[in-house]
Design a protein around this motif. Structure first.
Motif, PDB file in Angstrom:
ATOM      1  N   LEU A  76       0.843  -1.193   0.000  1.00  0.00           N
ATOM      2  CA  LEU A  76       0.000   0.000   0.000  1.00  0.00           C
ATOM      3  C   LEU A  76       0.880   1.245   0.000  1.00  0.00           C
ATOM      4  N   THR A  77       1.919   1.232   0.814  1.00  0.00           N
ATOM      5  CA  THR A  77       2.844   2.367   0.860  1.00  0.00           C
ATOM      6  C   THR A  77       3.468   2.596  -0.514  1.00  0.00           C
ATOM      7  N   LEU A  78       3.932   1.532  -1.149  1.00  0.00           N
ATOM      8  CA  LEU A  78       4.532   1.638  -2.485  1.00  0.00           C
ATOM      9  C   LEU A  78       3.526   2.186  -3.494  1.00  0.00           C
ATOM     10  N   ALA A  79       2.304   1.676  -3.454  1.00  0.00           N
ATOM     11  CA  ALA A  79       1.272   2.139  -4.393  1.00  0.00           C
ATOM     12  C   ALA A  79       0.940   3.613  -4.169  1.00  0.00           C
ATOM     13  N   LEU A  80       0.804   4.039  -2.915  1.00  0.00           N
ATOM     14  CA  LEU A  80       0.494   5.440  -2.631  1.00  0.00           C
ATOM     15  C   LEU A  80       1.599   6.378  -3.090  1.00  0.00           C
ATOM     16  N   LEU A  81       2.840   6.027  -2.782  1.00  0.00           N
ATOM     17  CA  LEU A  81       3.952   6.894  -3.162  1.00  0.00           C
ATOM     18  C   LEU A  81       4.090   6.974  -4.678  1.00  0.00           C
ATOM     19  N   THR A  82       3.884   5.859  -5.352  1.00  0.00           N
ATOM     20  CA  THR A  82       3.903   5.880  -6.816  1.00  0.00           C
ATOM     21  C   THR A  82       2.781   6.776  -7.331  1.00  0.00           C
ATOM     22  N   GLY A  83       1.590   6.589  -6.798  1.00  0.00           N
ATOM     23  CA  GLY A  83       0.448   7.403  -7.230  1.00  0.00           C
ATOM     24  C   GLY A  83       0.662   8.887  -6.999  1.00  0.00           C
ATOM     25  N   MET A  84       1.255   9.239  -5.872  1.00  0.00           N
ATOM     26  CA  MET A  84       1.515  10.655  -5.577  1.00  0.00           C
ATOM     27  C   MET A  84       2.432  11.291  -6.614  1.00  0.00           C
ATOM     28  N   SER A  85       3.311  10.491  -7.210  1.00  0.00           N
ATOM     29  CA  SER A  85       4.283  11.037  -8.154  1.00  0.00           C
ATOM     30  C   SER A  85       3.760  11.132  -9.582  1.00  0.00           C
ATOM     31  N   VAL A  86       2.617  10.525  -9.857  1.00  0.00           N
ATOM     32  CA  VAL A  86       2.113  10.449 -11.229  1.00  0.00           C
ATOM     33  C   VAL A  86       1.889  11.824 -11.848  1.00  0.00           C
ATOM     34  N   ARG A  87       1.270  12.735 -11.132  1.00  0.00           N
ATOM     35  CA  ARG A  87       0.935  14.042 -11.712  1.00  0.00           C
ATOM     36  C   ARG A  87       2.153  14.697 -12.364  1.00  0.00           C
ATOM     37  N   THR A  88       3.318  14.526 -11.766  1.00  0.00           N
ATOM     38  CA  THR A  88       4.519  15.165 -12.294  1.00  0.00           C
ATOM     39  C   THR A  88       5.337  14.237 -13.167  1.00  0.00           C
TER      40      THR A  88
END
Length: 171
Positions: A76-88
């Motif tokens: 979950l941590t990996l998925a959230l951090l990846t998702g947070m970076s998508v916009r940029t």
């Protein structure tokens, strides 16, 4: 780099992501907003992925561990951090090519708020796809106290300017 593209007089469209040409090795991007993790987030992710480790979803079991409470599933941590970076870093992605050097460096619990930041490590033009390039970033996840909870490298195939599906999709 702009978060908006002018599409008419006094009319703008939100945009996301960087084209291959916009990436500069050494640049660091702080991704916002952060995300506070709940027990429900953790339990859903654990059960959806069929992770049977009870420290993630059984409070009575978790109370007997060194943590004394449920631990957030690291996927979950990996998925959230990846998702947070998508916009940029990957809103203009063709494909994710891989995650490397994933490190869970500090436990995460429900109630923690995570923030992410990504640093551009390298970039090169694709040898087989002249309209695309390969970018590698290092992403760090920090909790509300500034403690690193996870780090990883991610390599992506990114569209070059003028070669993404944005115009055809009316983006």
């Amino acid at each position: 780099m702009s978060a908006y593209r002018e599409i008419g007089p006094r009319r703008y469209r939100e945009t996301s992501g960087l084209y291959y040409e916009d990436f500069v090795v050494g640049d660091t991007f702080e991704h916002r907003p952060g995300r506070t993790i709940t027990d429900a987030d953790n339990i859903w992710m654990t059960l959806l992925t069929m992770n049977v480790q009870p420290v993630h979803f059984d409070a009575a079991y978790a109370a007997q561990t060194e943590w004394k409470k449920m631990l957030v599933d690291s996927t979950l941590t990996l998925a959230l951090l990846t998702g947070m970076s998508v916009r940029t870093v990957s809103a203009k992605v063709v494909a994710n090519l891989g995650w490397d050097k994933v490190r869970a460096t500090h436990p995460v619990f429900a109630g923690d708020t995570l923030y992410a930041e990504s640093t551009v490590l390298s970039k090169r033009e694709s040898r087989s796809r002249p309209t695309q390039g390969i970018v590698t970033v290092s992403t760090r996840g920090l909790n509300q106290n500034g403690v690193e909870v996870m780090s990883f490298e991610r390599t992506m195939l990114i569209h070059k300017r003028g070669h993404s599906p944005e115009d055809a999709a009316n983006y």
